[in-house]
Design a protein around this motif. Structure first.
Motif, PDB file in Angstrom:
ATOM      1  N   GLU A  59      -6.907   3.851   3.029  1.00  0.00           N
ATOM      2  CA  GLU A  59      -5.229   3.398   2.246  1.00  0.00           C
ATOM      3  C   GLU A  59      -5.625   2.277   1.189  1.00  0.00           C
ATOM      4  OE1 GLU A  59      -2.102   2.722   4.883  1.00  0.00           O
ATOM      5  OE2 GLU A  59      -1.325   1.319   3.334  1.00  0.00           O
ATOM      6  N   VAL A  60      -4.937   2.581  -0.396  1.00  0.00           N
ATOM      7  CA  VAL A  60      -5.101   2.206  -1.683  1.00  0.00           C
ATOM      8  C   VAL A  60      -4.003   0.807  -1.821  1.00  0.00           C
ATOM      9  CG1 VAL A  60      -7.725   3.126  -2.308  1.00  0.00           C
ATOM     10  CG2 VAL A  60      -4.750   3.846  -3.534  1.00  0.00           C
ATOM     11  N   ALA A 115      -7.575   9.583  -1.245  1.00  0.00           N
ATOM     12  CA  ALA A 115      -7.167   8.359  -1.048  1.00  0.00           C
ATOM     13  C   ALA A 115      -5.814   8.266   0.442  1.00  0.00           C
ATOM     14  CB  ALA A 115      -6.962   7.279  -2.266  1.00  0.00           C
ATOM     15  N   GLY A 145       6.307   5.292  -0.167  1.00  0.00           N
ATOM     16  CA  GLY A 145       7.027   5.681  -1.333  1.00  0.00           C
ATOM     17  C   GLY A 145       8.390   5.414  -0.819  1.00  0.00           C
ATOM     18  N   VAL A 185       3.138  10.653  -5.910  1.00  0.00           N
ATOM     19  CA  VAL A 185       1.932  10.683  -6.394  1.00  0.00           C
ATOM     20  C   VAL A 185       1.859  11.999  -7.603  1.00  0.00           C
ATOM     21  CG1 VAL A 185      -0.228  12.010  -6.203  1.00  0.00           C
ATOM     22  CG2 VAL A 185       0.860  10.413  -4.380  1.00  0.00           C
ATOM     23  N   GLU A 228       3.371   9.793 -10.567  1.00  0.00           N
ATOM     24  CA  GLU A 228       2.159   8.717 -11.032  1.00  0.00           C
ATOM     25  C   GLU A 228       1.509   8.570 -11.933  1.00  0.00           C
ATOM     26  OE1 GLU A 228       3.330   6.182  -6.432  1.00  0.00           O
ATOM     27  OE2 GLU A 228       1.443   7.260  -6.792  1.00  0.00           O
ATOM     28  N   LYS A 231      -5.232   2.264  -6.685  1.00  0.00           N
ATOM     29  CA  LYS A 231      -4.749   3.719  -6.893  1.00  0.00           C
ATOM     30  C   LYS A 231      -4.515   3.887  -8.142  1.00  0.00           C
ATOM     31  CE  LYS A 231      -0.004   3.887  -6.471  1.00  0.00           C
ATOM     32  NZ  LYS A 231       1.629   3.733  -5.361  1.00  0.00           N
ATOM     33  N   LYS A 289      -2.887   6.907   3.648  1.00  0.00           N
ATOM     34  CA  LYS A 289      -2.874   5.971   5.091  1.00  0.00           C
ATOM     35  C   LYS A 289      -3.436   7.255   6.331  1.00  0.00           C
ATOM     36  CE  LYS A 289       1.501   6.439   6.382  1.00  0.00           C
ATOM     37  NZ  LYS A 289       1.729   6.837   7.822  1.00  0.00           N
ATOM     38  N   GLY A 329       0.850  -1.087   0.352  1.00  0.00           N
ATOM     39  CA  GLY A 329      -0.306   0.059  -0.228  1.00  0.00           C
ATOM     40  C   GLY A 329       1.206   1.248   0.004  1.00  0.00           C
ATOM     41  N   TYR A 330       0.922   2.310   1.300  1.00  0.00           N
ATOM     42  CA  TYR A 330       1.131   3.474   1.520  1.00  0.00           C
ATOM     43  C   TYR A 330       2.937   2.893   1.417  1.00  0.00           C
ATOM     44  CZ  TYR A 330       3.909   6.956   3.326  1.00  0.00           C
ATOM     45  OH  TYR A 330       4.729   7.756   3.690  1.00  0.00           O
ATOM     46  N   TRP A 384       4.074  22.498   2.778  1.00  0.00           N
ATOM     47  CA  TRP A 384       5.420  22.304   3.338  1.00  0.00           C
ATOM     48  C   TRP A 384       6.738  21.950   2.154  1.00  0.00           C
ATOM     49  CZ3 TRP A 384       7.892  16.443   4.315  1.00  0.00           C
ATOM     50  CH2 TRP A 384       6.803  16.250   3.222  1.00  0.00           C
ATOM     51  N   LEU A 398      -4.154  11.817  -3.362  1.00  0.00           N
ATOM     52  CA  LEU A 398      -3.687  10.795  -2.812  1.00  0.00           C
ATOM     53  C   LEU A 398      -2.484  10.932  -1.763  1.00  0.00           C
ATOM     54  CD1 LEU A 398      -3.602   7.446  -3.198  1.00  0.00           C
ATOM     55  CD2 LEU A 398      -2.190   8.364  -5.781  1.00  0.00           C
ATOM     56  N   GLY A 399      -2.572  10.335  -1.176  1.00  0.00           N
ATOM     57  CA  GLY A 399      -1.354  10.677  -0.088  1.00  0.00           C
ATOM     58  C   GLY A 399      -1.646  10.057   1.695  1.00  0.00           C
ATOM     59  N   ARG A 400      -0.434  10.600   2.168  1.00  0.00           N
ATOM     60  CA  ARG A 400      -1.146  10.505   3.562  1.00  0.00           C
ATOM     61  C   ARG A 400      -1.345  11.218   4.602  1.00  0.00           C
ATOM     62  NH1 ARG A 400       4.055  13.369   6.421  1.00  0.00           N
ATOM     63  NH2 ARG A 400       4.839  13.021   4.078  1.00  0.00           N
TER      64      ARG A 400
HETATM   65  N1  UDP Z   1       0.028   5.393  -1.862  1.00  0.00           N
HETATM   66  C1  UDP Z   1      -0.352   4.280  -1.843  1.00  0.00           C
HETATM   67  N2  UDP Z   1      -2.174   3.884  -0.581  1.00  0.00           N
HETATM   68  C2  UDP Z   1      -2.352   5.266  -1.058  1.00  0.00           C
HETATM   69  C3  UDP Z   1      -1.401   6.244  -0.355  1.00  0.00           C
HETATM   70  C4  UDP Z   1      -0.176   6.557  -0.393  1.00  0.00           C
HETATM   71  O1  UDP Z   1      -0.082   3.031  -2.617  1.00  0.00           O
HETATM   72  O2  UDP Z   1      -3.255   5.038   0.442  1.00  0.00           O
HETATM   73  C5  UDP Z   1       1.739   5.451  -2.241  1.00  0.00           C
HETATM   74  C6  UDP Z   1       1.599   6.645  -2.982  1.00  0.00           C
HETATM   75  O3  UDP Z   1       0.823   6.564  -4.455  1.00  0.00           O
HETATM   76  C7  UDP Z   1       3.159   7.002  -3.106  1.00  0.00           C
HETATM   77  C8  UDP Z   1       2.995   6.195  -2.452  1.00  0.00           C
HETATM   78  O4  UDP Z   1       2.662   5.600  -1.075  1.00  0.00           O
HETATM   79  O5  UDP Z   1       3.309   6.101  -4.417  1.00  0.00           O
HETATM   80  C9  UDP Z   1       3.555   7.675  -1.307  1.00  0.00           C
HETATM   81  O6  UDP Z   1       5.424   8.695  -1.519  1.00  0.00           O
HETATM   82  P1  UDP Z   1       4.975   9.679  -1.876  1.00  0.00           P
HETATM   83  O7  UDP Z   1       6.806  10.395  -1.957  1.00  0.00           O
HETATM   84  O8  UDP Z   1       3.983  10.824  -2.600  1.00  0.00           O
HETATM   85  O9  UDP Z   1       4.528  11.087  -0.027  1.00  0.00           O
HETATM   86  P2  UDP Z   1       5.005  10.580   1.102  1.00  0.00           P
HETATM   87  O10 UDP Z   1       4.376  10.261   2.184  1.00  0.00           O
HETATM   88  O11 UDP Z   1       6.556   9.979   0.895  1.00  0.00           O
HETATM   89  O12 UDP Z   1       6.064  11.937   1.559  1.00  0.00           O
END
Ligand code: UDP
Length: 347
Positions: free
Chosen positions: A232-233, A203, A20, A261, A264, A238, A205, A17-18, A254, A177-179
């Motif tokens: 979370e996907v 979607a 990077g 993302v 992607e 995703k 975390k 899932g989540y 920030w 999509l993200g945290r």
């Molecule tokens: N991601 C995912 N499912 C989710 C949320 C996030 O697969 O529910 C993935 C997202 O597609 C990306 C990674 O987790 O590949 C997060 O990396 P990013 O650099 O965008 O952000 P970070 O959280 O590392 O700041």
């Protein structure tokens, strides 16, 4: 070249899932093997890789904030074998960078997080105890708070395009999509959805206490009228979400060091509308591969310009800039520089 790649301790690579950093490390280790290098990947059990896998934990322990033992055990399992490698590339965090002081094998440490505040102070201390450690940034903006550290290369992240098919298709919803953390801006995406009257799919975390608190306060109360949280996907979910969206919103506030993302979304042919923070201007070419605005309040207006972008052009752009082959070449150059630096200082 004999390369040790040290992944973060907590999760298997690639992630389900989540995750990077786990994606980038997985792609890099595979790419180095494909380029003919002899690679050992130190990562949690359950990882899948073309490299030789060295796993100190048979099962991924999962993140344990504040617990140093598992992290230390994982990192030491690599450093204990340092003299078997030409170079170590550490992605495990600051502990790994500090352990660079223990070995004469060149250590290339990739900084994945931001350098303001306490992390920046810790990297200053690491530079005192391990000045020979070569640092890799993932964007030039990331270096800004600490430009004088021992930077040896800038290696932007990359994608495995084969698992992000492009679907030229104008969707009807906006995507976040993200945290679920305030700096990532799900609540700002909600404001944009409300201003435009468009549906929004969120979607991401939601695991840590801080994420839950933020979610309950600023996201959950607005989950009505076409604004939904999907949890979370997985990778497959995703990709489908990205492919079918009208635009992906990236309303950060920030100094985000990269932002996977964004690439992607572009790979799937969906434009990103992002705020000008962190690496955003390095990742998006405004007007070609996405739309960069100064404030999230400008996003509703930017939607029309985003609609004009050609999905195949977005795809071409990411293939040119963020391929795994480009990332592997960047890293190999960094390793060569670190090895050359180590042998000239030993002479
Ligand atoms: N991601 C995912 N499912 C989710 C949320 C996030 O697969 O529910 C993935 C997202 O597609 C990306 C990674 O987790 O590949 C997060 O990396 P990013 O650099 O965008 O952000 P970070 O959280 O590392 O700041």
């Amino acid at each position: 070249m004999k390369v040790a790649v040290l992944a973060p301790a907590w999760f298997a690579v690639p992630p389900t899932g989540y995750g990077g950093i786990e994606w980038v490390v997985s792609l890099l280790a595979d790419g180095l093997v494909e380029a003919g290098h002899d690679v050992t990947l130190f990562a949690a059990g359950g990882s899948h890789t073309k490299a030789k896998l060295a796993a100190v934990f048979p099962e991924a322990p999962g993140r344990q904030i504040g617990r140093t033992f598992p992290e230390l055990k994982h990192a030491l399992s690599c450093f204990a074998h340092a003299d078997e490698f030409d170079v170590i590339n550490d992605h495990s965090g600051m502990l790994g960078a500090a352990l660079g002081a223990t070995t004469s094998t060149p250590l290339v440490h990739t900084v994945h997080g931001p350098l303001d505040g306490e992390p920046g102070e810790i990297y200053e201390l690491i530079a005192r105890v391990a000045p020979q450690v070569g640092l890799v940034s993932i964007s030039m903006n990331q270096r800004k708070p600490k430009p004088h550290l021992n930077w040896i290369a800038n290696c932007p992240n990359a994608l495995d395009f084969s698992v992000y098919p492009c679907k030229p298709h104008r969707g009807d919803y906006l995507l976040f999509l993200g945290r679920l953390s305030p700096d990532k801006g799900a609540h700002r995406a909600i404001a944009v959805a409300m201003a435009t009257g468009l549906p929004l799919k969120i979607a991401g975390k939601l695991q840590e206490a801080k994420e839950r608190e933020y979610f309950h306060e600023l996201v959950e109360p607005h989950l009505v009228d076409g604004i939904e949280y999907l949890g979370e996907v997985t990778h497959g979910e995703k990709v489908e979400l990205l492919q079918n969206a009208r635009a992906t919103l990236f309303p950060i506030e920030w100094e985000e060091p990269f932002g996977l993302v964004m690439i992607e979304s572009m790979a799937c042919g969906t434009p990103v509308i992002a705020t000008r923070w962190g690496a955003v201007p390095e990742v998006i070419e405004h007007g070609r591969s996405g739309i960069v605005v100064d404030r999230y309040t400008e996003m509703p207006e930017a939607l029309e310009a985003a609609d004009q972008l050609d999905p195949w052009e977005l795809r071409r752009y990411v293939e040119e800039e963020f391929s795994s082959q480009r990332m592997v070449r960047d890293y190999v150059r960094a390793y060569e520089a670190a090895i050359a630096g180590a042998s000239s200082s030993a002479a």
